[in-house]
Design a protein around this motif. Sequence first.
Motif, mmCIF file in Angstrom:
data_model
loop_
_atom_site.group_PDB
_atom_site.id
_atom_site.type_symbol
_atom_site.label_atom_id
_atom_site.label_comp_id
_atom_site.label_asym_id
_atom_site.label_seq_id
_atom_site.Cartn_x
_atom_site.Cartn_y
_atom_site.Cartn_z
ATOM 1 N N ARG A 74 -0.161 4.016 40.566
ATOM 2 C CA ARG A 74 -0.837 5.199 41.087
ATOM 3 C C ARG A 74 -2.317 5.244 40.727
ATOM 4 O O ARG A 74 -2.986 6.242 40.972
ATOM 5 C CB ARG A 74 -0.166 6.461 40.548
ATOM 6 C CG ARG A 74 -0.251 6.625 39.026
ATOM 7 C CD ARG A 74 0.622 7.772 38.528
ATOM 8 N NE ARG A 74 0.382 8.091 37.140
ATOM 9 C CZ ARG A 74 0.890 7.426 36.104
ATOM 10 N NH1 ARG A 74 1.678 6.376 36.321
ATOM 11 N NH2 ARG A 74 0.635 7.778 34.869
ATOM 12 N N ARG B 152 0.945 10.177 46.276
ATOM 13 C CA ARG B 152 1.675 10.549 47.502
ATOM 14 C C ARG B 152 2.244 9.318 48.197
ATOM 15 O O ARG B 152 3.373 9.331 48.699
ATOM 16 C CB ARG B 152 0.753 11.313 48.459
ATOM 17 C CG ARG B 152 0.355 12.692 47.968
ATOM 18 C CD ARG B 152 -0.319 13.515 49.062
ATOM 19 N NE ARG B 152 -1.527 12.886 49.582
ATOM 20 C CZ ARG B 152 -1.624 12.297 50.765
ATOM 21 N NH1 ARG B 152 -0.571 12.241 51.574
ATOM 22 N NH2 ARG B 152 -2.764 11.768 51.164
ATOM 23 N N ARG B 153 1.472 8.240 48.216
ATOM 24 C CA ARG B 153 1.937 7.025 48.881
ATOM 25 C C ARG B 153 3.159 6.443 48.179
ATOM 26 O O ARG B 153 4.132 6.064 48.823
ATOM 27 C CB ARG B 153 0.812 5.983 48.923
ATOM 28 C CG ARG B 153 1.224 4.678 49.612
ATOM 29 C CD ARG B 153 0.037 3.778 49.847
ATOM 30 N NE ARG B 153 0.416 2.583 50.596
ATOM 31 C CZ ARG B 153 -0.438 1.832 51.269
ATOM 32 N NH1 ARG B 153 -1.725 2.137 51.291
ATOM 33 N NH2 ARG B 153 -0.021 0.762 51.933
ATOM 34 N N ALA C 161 6.205 8.450 48.983
ATOM 35 C CA ALA C 161 6.658 8.173 50.351
ATOM 36 C C ALA C 161 7.359 6.822 50.418
ATOM 37 O O ALA C 161 8.350 6.658 51.143
ATOM 38 C CB ALA C 161 5.472 8.214 51.312
#
Length: 263
Positions: free
Chosen positions: A229, A241-242, A245
Amino acid sequence: MKIAAISAIALASLSQLVSGYAINGDGVNCRSGPGTSFGVVRTYSRGEDVTLSCQTEGESIKGDSLWGKTQDGCYVADWYVQTGTSNYVAGKCSESGGNTGNTGNTGGSGFCKNLNAASISLIKEFEGFVQSPSPDPIGLPTIGYGHLCQTKGCGEVSYGFPLTESTAESLLKGDIPSSVTLNDYQWGALVSWVFNVGCGNAQTSTLVSRLNAGENPNQVATEELPQWRMAGGQVMPGLVRRRAAEVKLFTTPSSSQAFPNCQ
């Protein structure tokens, strides 16, 4: 499901990467091409280890014209890399910047293009669309949906600038590799991660070593992906967020095996 040949998940074949070479100079520039006329992508410190994916001839530095392409997708003069020889220690780079023995991350017929729509959409959402070569948030030159430029002005890209969303998607699909046994959602999430963090980081990651050891893929992804991150030494909200997901996509049930299943 036990993962086979996980070392080949990266944007170029990870098994062909050569690692463990120390930089022997202070403030050594790694450039977007094999010469001092190319832009600086990043700078290495003395003693820092680099991974070489391939080598090529370029501008002569102190009598040595060999340059190595590192895990960061940029080129460093062989004079500053402690390989122990002035000869090739990695495969010769192709004209597009990849190893001639393996299709690199700039496209080619060696890639599978059958990522499902959800996986393509995830990568496109977090990479963002860039019509012409432009620095990303940490200064690396990119174009399209996260394509890292391999040469000055992204000269290796065969599509005209500015890119359309259609040509950018074609470039993205050309950047995606093959050769791993995963269902379509697991494969798509893993590709998104490798596409973001790069071959060298993926090769040496705990995530890959745990998958190779036969651990449960969903558990590995849930525990390991969120750790990726940071960029430039800082936690990036977009990466948080990625990763979330990617975990969600990876753990989506599916009976459809995506790879190996190249057509």
